[in-house]
Design a protein around this motif. Structure first.
Motif, short mmCIF file in Angstrom:
data_model
loop_
_atom_site.label_atom_id
_atom_site.label_comp_id
_atom_site.label_asym_id
_atom_site.label_seq_id
_atom_site.Cartn_x
_atom_site.Cartn_y
_atom_site.Cartn_z
N GLU A 107 0.84 -1.21 0.00
CA GLU A 107 0.00 0.00 0.00
C GLU A 107 0.87 1.26 0.00
N LYS A 108 1.94 1.23 0.78
CA LYS A 108 2.84 2.38 0.83
C LYS A 108 3.55 2.58 -0.50
N GLU A 109 4.01 1.49 -1.09
CA GLU A 109 4.71 1.58 -2.39
C GLU A 109 3.76 2.07 -3.48
N MET A 110 2.50 1.66 -3.41
CA MET A 110 1.53 2.10 -4.40
C MET A 110 1.26 3.60 -4.27
N ALA A 111 1.24 4.09 -3.04
CA ALA A 111 1.05 5.52 -2.82
C ALA A 111 2.24 6.30 -3.36
N GLN A 112 3.44 5.76 -3.19
CA GLN A 112 4.63 6.41 -3.73
C GLN A 112 4.61 6.41 -5.25
N LEU A 113 4.13 5.32 -5.83
CA LEU A 113 4.01 5.25 -7.29
C LEU A 113 3.02 6.30 -7.78
N ALA A 114 1.91 6.46 -7.06
CA ALA A 114 0.91 7.46 -7.44
C ALA A 114 1.50 8.87 -7.44
N SER A 115 2.42 9.13 -6.52
CA SER A 115 3.01 10.46 -6.43
C SER A 115 3.84 10.80 -7.67
N GLY A 116 4.26 9.77 -8.40
CA GLY A 116 5.04 9.99 -9.61
C GLY A 116 4.26 10.67 -10.72
N PHE A 117 2.94 10.68 -10.60
CA PHE A 117 2.11 11.32 -11.62
C PHE A 117 2.04 12.84 -11.46
N ARG A 118 2.55 13.37 -10.36
CA ARG A 118 2.35 14.78 -10.06
C ARG A 118 2.85 15.70 -11.17
N ARG A 119 4.04 15.43 -11.69
CA ARG A 119 4.56 16.29 -12.76
C ARG A 119 3.69 16.20 -13.99
N MET A 120 3.22 15.01 -14.29
CA MET A 120 2.45 14.82 -15.52
C MET A 120 1.05 15.41 -15.43
N THR A 121 0.58 15.69 -14.22
CA THR A 121 -0.74 16.30 -14.10
C THR A 121 -0.71 17.79 -14.40
N LYS A 122 0.49 18.34 -14.55
CA LYS A 122 0.62 19.74 -14.93
C LYS A 122 0.81 19.80 -16.44
N CYS A 123 -0.14 20.41 -17.12
CA CYS A 123 -0.12 20.41 -18.58
C CYS A 123 0.68 21.57 -19.17
N ASN A 124 1.48 22.24 -18.37
CA ASN A 124 2.17 23.42 -18.88
C ASN A 124 3.67 23.20 -19.05
N HIS A 125 4.11 21.94 -19.10
CA HIS A 125 5.54 21.71 -19.22
C HIS A 125 6.01 21.68 -20.66
N LEU A 126 5.11 21.92 -21.60
CA LEU A 126 5.49 22.04 -23.00
C LEU A 126 5.20 23.45 -23.50
#
Length: 274
Positions: A148-167
Motif C-alpha cells: 500500500e505504501k509503495e503504491m502511494a509512492q508510485l501514485a506520487s510519480g504522476f504529479r509532474r504529468m498532471t501539470k499540462c504546462n511543461h510544453l
C-alpha cells in the motif's frame, strides 16, 4: 522515493479547486465537427469529471479504468488523422510526449505488479484466518501494508504529468495540445485510481483486521482455543477484496494495452519524420 500518500484523499469538487489540481485546456480544433475529434474531447471531459467526483468504491475505480481506456482508444483514432500526424511530425515537443507516454506505460506495469502482490497477500491472509495462524497473519498484513505504501509512492510519480504546462506549444499546434491534454488527464485520473486501490486494500486491513490478528496471536498461545471459528467478518472482507482486485487487474491490463498502442502510434509518427 517520494513520500507516501495518506490512505485517502479529498479530491477537488468546485471549479476553482479543479483548476488548482490540474489545468484544463481548451482543446477546440479548427475542424471540431469531425467525429473523431469530438469523441476524443468528450472522452477527456468524461475522465476529468470522473476523477473529480470520488466515491472510492471498487466499481467506481473499474469505471474509471474503463473510461481511461476509452479515452486512449479515441486518442488512437485521433493519431491516425493526417492533420494530427503532420502537426506532430513538425513539432520538436513530440519527444516529450513520447517520454510521458512511456512513463504511463511503466507506471501501469509497476501497478499491475503491485496488484499481483496484493492478490498474493490477500490469499495468504485468508489462509491464515482459516488455519488460525497468527504468525502468518501478521507477516501477510505487514506485506500488504508495505505494498500500500509503495503504491502511494508510485501514485506520487504522476504529479509532474498532471501539470499540462511543461510544453511550450505554438498557437497553431492544436493537435499537439489535445494530445497533451489527454496525457495530462490520464495522469491525474491514474493517480486517483492508484490511491483508490490503496484505500480499498487499507480498508480490508483496518482496525477489525488488526483485532482479528491479535486474536489469532492469542490462539497460538492458548491451545485450548484453537478450534474457535475464524473471524467471519474479516474473512468476508478479504474475499470481497479479492474479487475487487481481480476486476481492477483485468481493467488495468486492458488499459495498459491501449497505452502501449497509443505510444506505438506516436513513435511511428515520430520516426516517419526522420
Amino acid at each position: 522515493m517520494a513520500p507516501g500518500f495518506a490512505r485517502s484523499v479529498s479530491l477537488p469538487l468546485s471549479p476553482s479547486q479543479k483548476k488548482a489540481s490540474f489545468h484544463v485546456r481548451s482543446v477546440s480544433l479548427p475542424c471540431q465537427s469531425h467525429p473523431i475529434i469530438s469523441n476524443l474531447e468528450e472522452q477527456i471531459q468524461t475522465v476529468q469529471s470522473w476523477a473529480t467526483n470520488p466515491e472510492r468504491s471498487s466499481a467506481w475505480i473499474v469505471a474509471g479504468l474503463v473510461q481511461i481506456d476509452l479515452l486512449h482508444t479515441a486518442l488512437e483514432d485521433f493519431l491516425q488523422l493526417s492533420q494530427t500526424q503532420e502537426t506532430l511530425q513538425q513539432s520538436a515537443s513530440v519527444d516529450q510526449v513520447l517520454d510521458d507516454m512511456l512513463q504511463l506505460v511503466d507506471f501501469y506495469g509497476s501497478f499491475l505488479s503491485y496488484i499481483g502482490t496484493l492478490k498474493q497477500c490477500n490469499s495468504e491472509m485468508q489462509s491464515a484466518l482459516r488455519r488460525q495462524d497468527g504468525v502468518q497473519m501478521a507477516s501477510s498484513l505487514r506485506s500488504q501494508l508495505r505494498v500500500e505504501k509503495e503504491m502511494a509512492q508510485l501514485a506520487s510519480g504522476f504529479r509532474r504529468m498532471t501539470k499540462c504546462n511543461h510544453l511550450s506549444l505554438s498557437s497553431d499546434a492544436k493537435e499537439l495540445e489535445i494530445v497533451m491534454e489527454a496525457i495530462c488527464t490520464t495522469a491525474f485520473a491514474s493517480m486517483t485510481v492508484f490511491m483508490g486501490v490503496g484505500a480499498l486494500s487499507a480498508a480490508a486491513s483496518s482496525t477489525k483486521m488488526t483485532s482479528a490478528m491479535k486474536s489469532l496471536k492469542r490462539l497460538a498461545i492458548n491451545t485450548s482455543l484453537k478450534k474457535r471459528a475464524t473471524d467471519v467478518e474479516s474473512l468476508e472482507r478479504l474475499e470481497e477484496l479479492e474479487e475487487n482486485i481481480r476486476d481492477i487487474e483485468f481493467s488495468s491490463e486492458r488499459l495498459l494495452k491501449s497505452l502501449i498502442n497509443s505510444r506505438i502510434s506516436l513513435l511511428n509518427i515520430r520516426t516517419s519524420s526522420w
